[in-house]
Design an enzyme around this catalytic site. Structure first.
Site, PDB file in Angstrom:
ATOM      1  N   SER A   9      -4.058 -21.186  -3.432  1.00  0.00           N
ATOM      2  CA  SER A   9      -3.072 -19.890  -2.930  1.00  0.00           C
ATOM      3  C   SER A   9      -1.688 -20.725  -2.838  1.00  0.00           C
ATOM      4  CB  SER A   9      -3.330 -18.976  -2.612  1.00  0.00           C
ATOM      5  OG  SER A   9      -2.676 -17.982  -2.753  1.00  0.00           O
ATOM      6  N   HIS A  34      -2.911 -21.235  -8.405  1.00  0.00           N
ATOM      7  CA  HIS A  34      -3.402 -19.520  -8.003  1.00  0.00           C
ATOM      8  C   HIS A  34      -1.643 -19.174  -7.005  1.00  0.00           C
ATOM      9  CE1 HIS A  34      -5.232 -15.922  -7.132  1.00  0.00           C
ATOM     10  NE2 HIS A  34      -5.092 -15.300  -5.757  1.00  0.00           N
ATOM     11  N   ASP A  36       0.284 -15.455  -6.205  1.00  0.00           N
ATOM     12  CA  ASP A  36      -0.076 -14.415  -5.810  1.00  0.00           C
ATOM     13  C   ASP A  36       1.692 -13.620  -6.149  1.00  0.00           C
ATOM     14  OD1 ASP A  36      -2.359 -13.791  -5.055  1.00  0.00           O
ATOM     15  OD2 ASP A  36      -1.857 -15.275  -3.726  1.00  0.00           O
ATOM     16  N   MET A  38       3.434 -10.392  -5.931  1.00  0.00           N
ATOM     17  CA  MET A  38       3.335  -8.893  -5.018  1.00  0.00           C
ATOM     18  C   MET A  38       4.824  -8.099  -5.510  1.00  0.00           C
ATOM     19  SD  MET A  38       1.896 -10.082  -1.119  1.00  0.00           S
ATOM     20  CE  MET A  38      -0.337 -11.385  -1.463  1.00  0.00           C
ATOM     21  N   HIS A  66      -2.276 -13.815 -10.264  1.00  0.00           N
ATOM     22  CA  HIS A  66      -2.721 -12.173  -9.510  1.00  0.00           C
ATOM     23  C   HIS A  66      -1.819 -11.813  -9.747  1.00  0.00           C
ATOM     24  CE1 HIS A  66      -5.369 -10.989  -5.334  1.00  0.00           C
ATOM     25  NE2 HIS A  66      -5.110  -9.918  -6.944  1.00  0.00           N
ATOM     26  N   MET A  68      -0.546  -8.512  -8.246  1.00  0.00           N
ATOM     27  CA  MET A  68      -0.803  -7.045  -7.517  1.00  0.00           C
ATOM     28  C   MET A  68       0.195  -6.271  -6.757  1.00  0.00           C
ATOM     29  SD  MET A  68      -2.262  -9.955  -4.240  1.00  0.00           S
ATOM     30  CE  MET A  68      -1.698 -11.387  -4.588  1.00  0.00           C
ATOM     31  N   MET A 136     -12.560  -9.493  -4.833  1.00  0.00           N
ATOM     32  CA  MET A 136     -11.295  -9.955  -3.481  1.00  0.00           C
ATOM     33  C   MET A 136     -11.919 -10.044  -2.360  1.00  0.00           C
ATOM     34  SD  MET A 136      -8.433  -9.929  -3.991  1.00  0.00           S
ATOM     35  CE  MET A 136      -7.595  -9.946  -3.053  1.00  0.00           C
ATOM     36  N   ASP A 174     -11.356 -14.444  -3.704  1.00  0.00           N
ATOM     37  CA  ASP A 174     -10.115 -14.516  -3.322  1.00  0.00           C
ATOM     38  C   ASP A 174      -9.701 -14.116  -1.984  1.00  0.00           C
ATOM     39  OD1 ASP A 174      -7.713 -15.371  -2.940  1.00  0.00           O
ATOM     40  OD2 ASP A 174      -6.692 -13.184  -4.963  1.00  0.00           O
TER      41      ASP A 174
HETATM   42  C1  DX5 Z   1      -4.799 -11.622  -0.704  1.00  0.00           C
HETATM   43  C2  DX5 Z   1      -3.692 -13.517  -1.361  1.00  0.00           C
HETATM   44  C3  DX5 Z   1      -4.983 -14.463  -1.546  1.00  0.00           C
HETATM   45  C4  DX5 Z   1      -4.223 -15.621  -0.037  1.00  0.00           C
HETATM   46  C5  DX5 Z   1      -5.594 -15.661   0.036  1.00  0.00           C
HETATM   47  O1  DX5 Z   1      -3.381 -10.862  -1.221  1.00  0.00           O
HETATM   48  O2  DX5 Z   1      -4.308 -12.583  -3.145  1.00  0.00           O
HETATM   49  O3  DX5 Z   1      -4.727 -14.982  -2.614  1.00  0.00           O
HETATM   50  O4  DX5 Z   1      -2.873 -15.694  -0.658  1.00  0.00           O
HETATM   51  O5  DX5 Z   1      -5.211 -16.920   1.055  1.00  0.00           O
HETATM   52  P1  DX5 Z   1      -6.373 -16.782   2.476  1.00  0.00           P
HETATM   53  O6  DX5 Z   1      -7.318 -18.160   1.484  1.00  0.00           O
HETATM   54  O7  DX5 Z   1      -5.691 -17.419   3.198  1.00  0.00           O
HETATM   55  O8  DX5 Z   1      -7.351 -16.274   2.907  1.00  0.00           O
HETATM   56 ZN    ZN Z   2      -4.586 -14.051  -4.789  1.00  0.00          ZN
END
Ligand code: DX5
Ligand code: ZN
Length: 217
Positions: A9, A34, A36, A38, A66, A68, A136, A174
């Site tokens: 990630s 990956h 993320d 947001m 991903h 969010m 998650m 994740d």
């Molecule tokens: C959290 C993200 C994850 C995050 C995982 O909202 O979706 O992908 O980056 O990070 P670690 O492995 O540090 O929990």
């Molecule tokens: Zn993620």
């Protein structure tokens, strides 16, 4: 040799050196990157826009995006050109069936993510439209949170649902994945492990990826 895939990630990478960070995890044996996304609304944090995905696209690791975000139907088209996998949250999608159909119609693999409180049964009527289920193991929004290992039970339930379809559907975990927690999820049926803080902080990323792939509970 384990066929578990590892998806670093980027959230935990050095933001001033993203290109070098991606090259480093690619050389270390990562399977996917990956990313993320947001929106400051579905989750409190903000991260990257589509121009960042476009720039990362050319670096040679398939993008596992991903989302969010609230109302993913609006945001999905912005990322379709760059995604190998494009995942929406079931809690955020007003029209989950339609948005998954739209992703697949564009030749992109469709993913559904489930927050820790969301039961796996919500997938029942869309199983034929998913290529990936993301369980998650933290509440989404930040890297480096403590792993909710009880989510292994949900992974198991998702695996049973996947087996009933007879189709190939990846199961991703994740949040908080380390060699200590990974084995539990793999045993329960996970096929892709996302790792942010553990992997980017590891002194040797190749060894760290091998440790994830080979961890057993
Ligand atoms: C959290 C993200 C994850 C995050 C995982 O909202 O979706 O992908 O980056 O990070 P670690 O492995 O540090 O929990
Ligand atoms: Zn993620």
């Amino acid at each position: 040799m384990s066929n578990i895939k590892v998806a670093p990630s980027l959230l935990s990478a050095d933001p001033l050196n993203l290109e070098a960070e991606v090259a480093s995890v690619k050389d270390a044996g990562a399977d996917l990157l990956h990313l993320d996304i947001m929106d400051g609304c579905f989750v409190p944090n903000l991260t990257y826009g589509p121009h960042v995905a476009e720039s990362l696209y050319g670096l040679g690791l398939p993008l596992d995006i991903h989302l969010m975000v609230k109302d993913p139907d609006r945001i999905v088209p912005l990322f379709l050109p760059w995604a190998a996998y494009l995942t929406v949250h079931v809690e955020a999608a007003a029209h989950l069936h339609r948005v998954l159909q739209n992703i697949r119609d564009h030749g992109v693999k469709a993913g559904v993510a489930l927050n820790p409180a969301t039961p796996p049964e919500c997938l029942s009527y869309v199983m034929d439209l998913v290529d990936l289920v993301v369980v998650m193991a933290v509440n989404p929004g930040w890297g480096g949170q403590k792993c909710l290992t009880g989510m292994a039970r949900k992974v198991q339930a998702v695996r049973d649902m996947v087996q009933a379809t007879g189709r190939m559907v990846e199961i991703q975990v994740d949040g908080g994945v380390t060699p200590e927690t990974a084995g539990l999820f793999v045993k329960a049926g996970a096929t892709i492990l996302v790792s942010g803080s553990y992997l980017f902080k590891a002194p040797d990323r190749r060894t760290a990826i091998i440790a994830l792939r080979e961890s057993t509970s």
